[in-house]
Scaffold this motif. Structure first.
Motif, PDB file in Angstrom:
ATOM      1  N   PRO A 154      -4.589   2.912  -0.464  1.00 42.49           N
ATOM      2  CA  PRO A 154      -4.988   2.532   0.887  1.00 42.49           C
ATOM      3  C   PRO A 154      -4.862   1.017   1.104  1.00 42.49           C
ATOM      4  CG  PRO A 154      -6.704   3.791  -0.224  1.00 42.49           C
ATOM      5  CD  PRO A 154      -5.668   3.490  -1.236  1.00 42.49           C
ATOM      6  N   ALA A 155      -4.483   0.628   2.311  1.00 40.20           N
ATOM      7  CA  ALA A 155      -4.345  -0.793   2.627  1.00 40.20           C
ATOM      8  C   ALA A 155      -5.661  -1.536   2.439  1.00 40.20           C
ATOM      9  CB  ALA A 155      -3.846  -0.955   4.061  1.00 40.20           C
ATOM     10  N   SER A 156      -6.777  -0.846   2.766  1.00 44.15           N
ATOM     11  CA  SER A 156      -8.074  -1.509   2.635  1.00 44.15           C
ATOM     12  C   SER A 156      -8.329  -1.895   1.178  1.00 44.15           C
ATOM     13  CB  SER A 156      -9.189  -0.592   3.137  1.00 44.15           C
ATOM     14  OG  SER A 156      -9.233   0.586   2.367  1.00 44.15           O
ATOM     15  N   LYS A 157      -7.880  -1.062   0.280  1.00 45.80           N
ATOM     16  CA  LYS A 157      -8.074  -1.314  -1.151  1.00 45.80           C
ATOM     17  C   LYS A 157      -7.235  -2.517  -1.601  1.00 45.80           C
ATOM     18  CE  LYS A 157     -10.411   1.060  -3.289  1.00 45.80           C
ATOM     19  NZ  LYS A 157     -11.326   1.999  -3.414  1.00 45.80           N
ATOM     20  N   SER A 179       0.831  -1.206   0.000  1.00 49.01           N
ATOM     21  CA  SER A 179       0.000   0.000   0.000  1.00 49.01           C
ATOM     22  C   SER A 179       0.867   1.259   0.000  1.00 49.01           C
ATOM     23  CB  SER A 179      -0.979  -0.036   1.178  1.00 49.01           C
ATOM     24  OG  SER A 179      -0.667   0.923   2.145  1.00 49.01           O
TER      25      SER A 179
END
Lengths: 157, 573
Positions: A51-54, A45
């Motif tokens: 973003p890490a969530s992505k 990320s």
């Protein structure tokens, strides 16, 4: 080589990568480490400025990525059409029950992990499972249970 | 201009408009679930389908552009049954606990089910059991109630540029979650609550403290005081069927006393105090070679944003605590001493338009001797709930004024509630601090309005400052990147986490559209226009506080009580 440097090395090989390189990068990491760790997601990320969530969202979209380290014994259960017809679902349930984990998981002691695969190309031998890359043909519930129990026994000795 | 036909009637549309925009203008209310005005359409929910002559299937109106000669029908049996089926399918997997649900009676899914005449469960799918995420001090996530409309994901990404959450997994296993499905508390979530405002169901809600407050209100030996933020008095009325933008400041104060709070303080008072401290800090930095540009520090979502994404800019943040925390610190020090109450017996409650304030009051540096300066934060919505539970109806009460010693406020402090307000208040007082005189005209029109980014060059005596006002962290990030790339003409920057400022905060009444938010903003500006006291430095109670207790701005006592520090934060991002 430690975990850290493996991921770093892979990322260094993609110095000016943009977001379109996310899948090849994740594949290389999985190839090197056997799974995608939380640490790796954070590093990817930062590297891609995403973003890490992505990253995690994209990775979980595909069945090919694992998020837990493989066990010492990695069992792949084929759920392709031929194996399904020959009863691979009960084979999978049996392994899951024996090990008390679900497909995609690793036992807490790190010994066993289960993975569902779609076809191993051995449909004539259905149902097929593979243990650390070694194929076991025409498995029956008894055969499977014995296999797992033997491995467990071997480890407790 | 395009000529189209809607339900057999000729209608004109503009080039580039979506069908939904045209229909809305025509007074036809098309049901939507995933539509977010102002953002690119996602077309995920399919609730807004209409019939277009010649098209092979129904068309989602939110994402389809109007075209010349188009013939549209909006309520054929085919459309209605398609919409009904969508709601029925969403309900098939939805918990049937509306009676106990925080959004019961105020839920878009419930409303659509009612509108479409759904009277029984047509499909019963397997109920997916998923745990609630209660890890965050501000926001509760209940994935079982999520219908995957994706609005929260889009707001978090496109408006706030935080992206703490995203779609995880695929197909019927899809959930909204953080990276590695960790708790929100370790994610990059900044607690702003914009996701709560757009959530159609109770999948996202604030962490409620109503019961805690009710409990302490009747606890023996507890002295419960309350403060209310500037943006609450212009929005709480909406919860009691007033039209948006109605200010019920006095009635609200009366209602708070009726509920049982011993003292009612106005956070706008400490907003004035913030201006004295922050204004002095700015002048000191500007004349003494301090770190510039200086960023405001009133908005706790923004603070966490800097700590996790731009730690190199921590020295640029004003060291002033937010008005809420200044008030909290004063209540448990100056006020406790003056009234001879043991601070341990004081319970300090604040009513805020904000979910991030719940996080802020729990920050370890926001207290002394193991007492938090602020014990409980209620959002505007929770405050309305508290009033309903206790049966207090503010509409029938006679207006009252807040209590001394923290009751007087200037309209400059009150304007903290709208984007640009802190800057306007700061400029008015900085002008005085620098020149010793008053500004010829207080109103600074350039800093007002809903625009995400506003700029102004301010002249005061020999000093000229570049001022910028941004609201919404997407706009903030853009400015941060400019500064990182070398932009140096700005000295003072006001940042509000939520678009438009606190009037559009994550704790405000639900279902407010942009017009309602504008109405709240206009009311704050009207209050300023009519106010006798329009500058913070003339607030007599603030002056007295400095004389009796604090000494001077940036003095020793101020430093101890009103200033703080920030730390680099490692989050999963």
């Amino acid at each position: 080589m430690s975990t850290q440097t493996k991921v770093d090395k892979i990322l260094a090989g993609h110095a000016f990568a943009k977001r379109d390189k996310i899948i090849p990068i994740l594949q290389e990491i999985q190839e090197a480490e056997g799974y995608i760790s939380q640490n790796a997601v954070v590093k990817v990320s930062r590297h891609l400025s995403m973003p890490a969530s992505k990253i995690y969202g994209v990775a979980t979209f595909y069945n090919q990525f694992r998020f837990k380290a493989r066990g010492k014994y990695h069992i792949m259960v084929c759920r392709g059409t031929a194996c399904h017809v020959k009863g691979s679902l009960s084979a999978l349930r049996l392994v899951e029950d024996c090990l008390k984990i679900k497909a995609g998981d690793t036992t807490r002691d790190g010994l066993f992990s289960i993975e569902v695969v779609v076809c191993m190309g051995a449909c004539g031998l259905a149902p097929v499972i593979s243990l650390n890359g070694e194929c076991h043909a025409k498995v029956t519930p008894e055969k499977l249970k014995n296999l797992v129990e033997e491995l467990k026994l071997k480890e407790t000795k | 201009m395009l000529n189209i036909e809607v339900n057999g009637k000729a209608v004109q549309a503009n080039q580039g408009e979506t069908i939904l925009q045209v229909l809305t203008r025509q007074g036809i209310k098309v049901p939507t679930l995933c539509h977010l005005p102002g953002l690119a359409p996602s077309g995920a929910c399919r609730m807004c389908v209409v019939e277009v002559e010649g098209a092979p299937s129904l068309i989602p109106s939110c994402s389809y552009p109007a075209a010349d000669g188009m013939k549209i029908k909006t309520n054929t049996p085919q459309i209605l049954s398609a919409r009904k089926a969508i709601v029925e399918l969403l309900l098939s997997n939805h918990p049937q606990d509306c009676l106990y649900c925080i959004r019961g009676g105020d839920c878009d899914l419930q409303r659509l089910a009612k509108q479409h005449g759904i009277r029984n469960r047509v499909f019963s799918g397997e109920r997916v059991r998923r745990e609630k995420d209660t890890s965050s001090p501000s926001i509760v996530r209940d994935p079982e109630k999520c219908i995957l409309c994706g609005k929260c994901v889009r707001v978090c990404e496109e408006v706030q540029n935080v992206s703490a959450i995203d779609f995880i997994h695929r197909g019927n296993k899809t959930v909204i979650g953080t990276a590695y499905n960790q708790g929100l508390n370790v994610s990059s979530c900044i607690n702003c609550g914009q996701c709560v405002l757009v959530c159609p169901t109770a999948a996202l809600s604030e962490k409620s403290h109503v019961n805690d407050v009710l409990k302490v209100l009747s606890a023996p030996g507890k002295y419960v005081v309350v403060q209310h933020a500037p943006a609450v008095s212009v929005s709480i009325a909406e919860e009691f069927n007033y039209k948006p933008g109605t200010d019920i400041d006095g009635k609200m104060t009366a209602a708070l006393r009726k509920v049982g709070f011993k003292k009612v303080f106005d956070t706008s008072f400490t907003a004035d105090l913030t201006i004295m401290e922050e204004g002095s800090e700015l002048v000191k930095r500007a004349t003494g070679g301090g770190v510039l540009p200086m960023f405001t520090s009133c908005s706790p979502g923004w603070i966490k944003f800097v700590e996790q994404f731009y730690p190199e800019f921590i020295p640029n943040l004003s060291t002033c605590k937010s008005p809420q925390q200044m008030m909290g610190a004063l209540i448990k020090s100056f006020f406790a001493e003056r009234e001879k109450i043991d601070p341990a017996n004081i319970v300090s409650v604040s009513i805020m338009p904000c979910t991030a304030k719940k996080f802020e009051c729990g920050r370890p540096e926001m207290g002394r001797n193991s007492h938090s300066d602020v014990d409980y934060v209620l959002t505007t919505r929770e405050f309305a709930e508290l009033l309903r539970i206790t049966g207090v109806d503010p509409s029938v009460l006679e207006p009252e004024t807040p209590d001394t010693p923290f009751g007087e406020r200037s309209s400059a402090g009150k304007m903290f509630g709208a984007s640009g307000g802190v800057m306007e208040a700061a400029v008015r007082s900085a002008y005085f601090l620098i020149t010793g005189g008053e500004m010829p005209k207080y109103t600074i029109q350039e800093l007002r309005g809903m625009k995400g980014s506003k700029e102004l060059r301010v002249k005061a005596g020999k000093i000229e400052l570049g001022a910028a006002v941004v609201s919404g962290l997407g706009a903030a990030r853009k400015l941060m990147e400019e500064i990182k790339a070398g932009r140096s003409d700005l000295q003072f920057i006001e940042v509000m986490t939520c678009p438009g400022g606190c009037i559009n905060g994550g704790g405000q009444p639900l279902r407010a559209d942009i017009e309602a938010v504008k109405a709240r903003m206009n009311t704050l500006h009207q209050i300023d226009k009519d106010a006798p006291l329009r500058v913070s430095h003339k607030n007599t109670q603030v002056k007295r506080l400095y004389e009796e207790f604090l000494g001077a701005p940036l003095g020793h006592k101020s430093h101890e009580l009103l200033h703080t520090h920030y730390n680099k934060r490692d989050v999963l991002a």
